[in-house]
Design a protein around this motif. Sequence first.
Motif, PDB file in Angstrom:
ATOM      1  N   LYS A 101       3.712   7.283  -5.920  1.00  0.00           N
ATOM      2  CA  LYS A 101       4.256   6.374  -5.334  1.00  0.00           C
ATOM      3  C   LYS A 101       4.245   5.399  -5.613  1.00  0.00           C
ATOM      4  O   LYS A 101       4.986   5.336  -5.334  1.00  0.00           O
ATOM      5  CB  LYS A 101       3.999   7.471  -3.537  1.00  0.00           C
ATOM      6  CG  LYS A 101       4.284   7.757  -3.564  1.00  0.00           C
ATOM      7  CD  LYS A 101       3.682   8.328  -1.836  1.00  0.00           C
ATOM      8  CE  LYS A 101       4.114  10.490  -1.430  1.00  0.00           C
ATOM      9  NZ  LYS A 101       4.343  10.920  -0.028  1.00  0.00           N
TER      10      LYS A 101
ATOM     11  N   THR B  42       0.671  -1.154   0.044  1.00  0.00           N
ATOM     12  CA  THR B  42       0.386  -0.106   0.284  1.00  0.00           C
ATOM     13  C   THR B  42       1.305   1.519  -0.141  1.00  0.00           C
ATOM     14  O   THR B  42       1.919   1.119   0.814  1.00  0.00           O
ATOM     15  CB  THR B  42      -1.377   0.207   1.309  1.00  0.00           C
ATOM     16  OG1 THR B  42      -0.149   0.299   2.140  1.00  0.00           O
ATOM     17  CG2 THR B  42      -2.133  -1.533   1.349  1.00  0.00           C
TER      18      THR B  42
ATOM     19  N   LYS C  84      -8.245   6.214   8.702  1.00  0.00           N
ATOM     20  CA  LYS C  84      -9.229   6.212   8.093  1.00  0.00           C
ATOM     21  C   LYS C  84     -10.275   4.425   8.464  1.00  0.00           C
ATOM     22  O   LYS C  84     -10.251   3.481   7.868  1.00  0.00           O
ATOM     23  CB  LYS C  84      -9.431   6.316   6.681  1.00  0.00           C
ATOM     24  CG  LYS C  84     -11.158   7.128   6.154  1.00  0.00           C
ATOM     25  CD  LYS C  84     -11.096   7.462   5.100  1.00  0.00           C
ATOM     26  CE  LYS C  84     -12.463   6.475   4.097  1.00  0.00           C
ATOM     27  NZ  LYS C  84     -11.842   6.858   2.817  1.00  0.00           N
TER      28      LYS C  84
ATOM     29  N   ALA D 188      -9.849   1.194   6.361  1.00  0.00           N
ATOM     30  CA  ALA D 188      -9.115   1.508   5.018  1.00  0.00           C
ATOM     31  C   ALA D 188      -8.384   0.636   4.361  1.00  0.00           C
ATOM     32  O   ALA D 188      -8.544  -0.131   3.137  1.00  0.00           O
ATOM     33  CB  ALA D 188      -7.848   2.166   5.285  1.00  0.00           C
TER      34      ALA D 188
ATOM     35  N   ARG E 221       0.129   5.874  -0.525  1.00  0.00           N
ATOM     36  CA  ARG E 221      -0.407   7.034  -0.310  1.00  0.00           C
ATOM     37  C   ARG E 221      -1.116   7.697  -1.354  1.00  0.00           C
ATOM     38  O   ARG E 221      -2.439   7.702  -1.527  1.00  0.00           O
ATOM     39  CB  ARG E 221      -0.277   8.239   0.955  1.00  0.00           C
ATOM     40  CG  ARG E 221       0.272   7.625   2.211  1.00  0.00           C
ATOM     41  CD  ARG E 221       0.214   8.898   2.875  1.00  0.00           C
ATOM     42  NE  ARG E 221       1.130   9.708   3.026  1.00  0.00           N
ATOM     43  CZ  ARG E 221       1.275  10.512   4.151  1.00  0.00           C
ATOM     44  NH1 ARG E 221       0.375  10.806   5.043  1.00  0.00           N
ATOM     45  NH2 ARG E 221       2.905  10.416   4.260  1.00  0.00           N
ATOM     46  N   SER E 222      -0.231   7.992  -2.308  1.00  0.00           N
ATOM     47  CA  SER E 222      -0.713   8.159  -4.236  1.00  0.00           C
ATOM     48  C   SER E 222      -0.813   7.737  -5.166  1.00  0.00           C
ATOM     49  O   SER E 222       0.974   6.136  -4.818  1.00  0.00           O
ATOM     50  CB  SER E 222      -0.149   9.433  -3.786  1.00  0.00           C
ATOM     51  OG  SER E 222       1.239   9.822  -3.899  1.00  0.00           O
TER      52      SER E 222
ATOM     53  N   ILE F  73      -3.793   1.928  -3.470  1.00  0.00           N
ATOM     54  CA  ILE F  73      -3.488   2.620  -2.647  1.00  0.00           C
ATOM     55  C   ILE F  73      -4.731   2.915  -1.756  1.00  0.00           C
ATOM     56  O   ILE F  73      -6.085   2.690  -1.754  1.00  0.00           O
ATOM     57  CB  ILE F  73      -4.078   4.357  -3.856  1.00  0.00           C
ATOM     58  CG1 ILE F  73      -3.407   4.208  -5.166  1.00  0.00           C
ATOM     59  CG2 ILE F  73      -4.249   5.241  -3.390  1.00  0.00           C
ATOM     60  CD1 ILE F  73      -1.957   4.260  -5.784  1.00  0.00           C
ATOM     61  N   VAL F  74      -4.047   3.617  -0.408  1.00  0.00           N
ATOM     62  CA  VAL F  74      -4.444   3.662   0.916  1.00  0.00           C
ATOM     63  C   VAL F  74      -4.347   5.122   1.200  1.00  0.00           C
ATOM     64  O   VAL F  74      -3.560   5.339   1.504  1.00  0.00           O
ATOM     65  CB  VAL F  74      -4.172   2.654   2.075  1.00  0.00           C
ATOM     66  CG1 VAL F  74      -5.304   3.074   3.136  1.00  0.00           C
ATOM     67  CG2 VAL F  74      -4.619   1.584   1.304  1.00  0.00           C
ATOM     68  N   GLU F  75      -5.335   5.972   0.472  1.00  0.00           N
ATOM     69  CA  GLU F  75      -4.649   7.386   0.820  1.00  0.00           C
ATOM     70  C   GLU F  75      -4.487   7.753   2.405  1.00  0.00           C
ATOM     71  O   GLU F  75      -3.544   8.750   3.213  1.00  0.00           O
ATOM     72  CB  GLU F  75      -6.002   8.013   0.660  1.00  0.00           C
ATOM     73  CG  GLU F  75      -5.622   9.300  -0.749  1.00  0.00           C
ATOM     74  CD  GLU F  75      -6.721   9.601  -1.360  1.00  0.00           C
ATOM     75  OE1 GLU F  75      -7.530  10.567  -0.871  1.00  0.00           O
ATOM     76  OE2 GLU F  75      -7.088   9.267  -2.319  1.00  0.00           O
ATOM     77  N   ASP F  76      -5.815   7.176   3.309  1.00  0.00           N
ATOM     78  CA  ASP F  76      -5.638   7.788   4.898  1.00  0.00           C
ATOM     79  C   ASP F  76      -5.436   6.573   5.423  1.00  0.00           C
ATOM     80  O   ASP F  76      -6.604   5.878   6.057  1.00  0.00           O
ATOM     81  CB  ASP F  76      -6.520   8.783   4.813  1.00  0.00           C
ATOM     82  CG  ASP F  76      -6.906   8.962   6.275  1.00  0.00           C
ATOM     83  OD1 ASP F  76      -5.696   8.679   7.401  1.00  0.00           O
ATOM     84  OD2 ASP F  76      -7.590   9.937   6.850  1.00  0.00           O
TER      85      ASP F  76
END
Length: 336
Positions: free
Chosen positions: A36, A30, A61, A64, A32-33, A55-58
């Motif tokens: 990346k 994983t 959460k 997530a 963030r963007s 992608i795991v943005e946050d």
Amino acid sequence: GKVLVTGANGFIAMWVVKALLDQGYLVRGTVRSPSKAKHVREVFSCYGDKFEAVIVEDITKPGAFDEYVKDVDAIEHTASPFHAKADDPDELIVPAVQGTTRILESALAHGTNVKRVAITSSVAAVLQIQATPHVFTEADWNDASIVEVREKGVQASQGGKYCASKTLAEKAAWEFVEKNKGKLGWDLVALNPPYVFGPAIHEVDAPEVLNESLRDWFFTVFKGSKTKEQLSSMGSCWVDVRDLAEAHVLAIKKQDAGGERIIVSAGTFKWQDIVDVAHKFYPNVSPMDETYDPKTATHIIQYNTEKAAQLLGIKYRSMEEDTKDIVEDFKAKGWI
Ligand code: NDP
């Protein structure tokens, strides 16, 4: 088997992913963007469809990681902020603690095949600031950092803020396991490394934006960021990033490691030791202290590493090998 690695684009995580792939695991990382993800996909493209980036943005959460734990056999949770620029301690503590809690919640709710979760904790969650030399073990906890941050808030030291984030995150993990005893199809391992050094295969286009430990290394060894006095008095313990990556693989392989926190350290150092070794491979290092004698150096913080030897059986690279490979890497990057 298939392994989920969080924060896959980080300095340590890239080597963890590589070690897993080299040993035949399928890996989902994983990041963030999308930008990346692009770099990690490029680096691991030679492994074909054995590696996938999501992608795991946050990571704080709820839910997530739900989608991404469903078909994996093990999890390596490395994502956590490591920098010395936080005003509010929560900038570090919230992602450290909640990120850890979220991955464990997802593993509990949806990780049907998960057998083991390894988290990258730190000796930051172990050590206490001491006046005299002390050998720490896995029985030690850095509760003082939690107190420091509680009492001083934004005024707490940067070290205190980071240490508190790692201590609270690891505590949250063990508490989660305790609270959900009987409901888990997996067990937990925490790895506690000191300063991690080694060549960088993560995306980094200038020394200024290196991860914390390597940035310190670069500016200390090549840019004179420490005085002579500091070089021979300051230091800690260290481990090569590739040995730590191997420890992450062993942490999901070794049955007996389950339920343990494990210090993974190659030994003590003063910065002068590293500068001396680097000088063998590159002439233009920071000024050296000719009077320094490693035999008389006092190492305040030391670690008992018997548990890692027994449970994981790690062999550590020497400072010579570690340093040589870092120098080669920085040369290849055109930074020296
Ligand atoms: P890096 O900074 O290279 O990697 C950190 C990783 O965590 C990156 O993937 C980063 O993602 C992610 N991350 C940071 N902040 C957040 C956030 N708020 N939310 C989600 N993801 C985040 O450092 P390292 O590889 O050195 O560190 C990896 C782990 O190892 C950390 O848990 C650190 O505490 C631990 N550690 C490191 C040591 C060292 O000396 N390097 C020593 C002991 C432990 P992004 O790129 O998107 O920011």
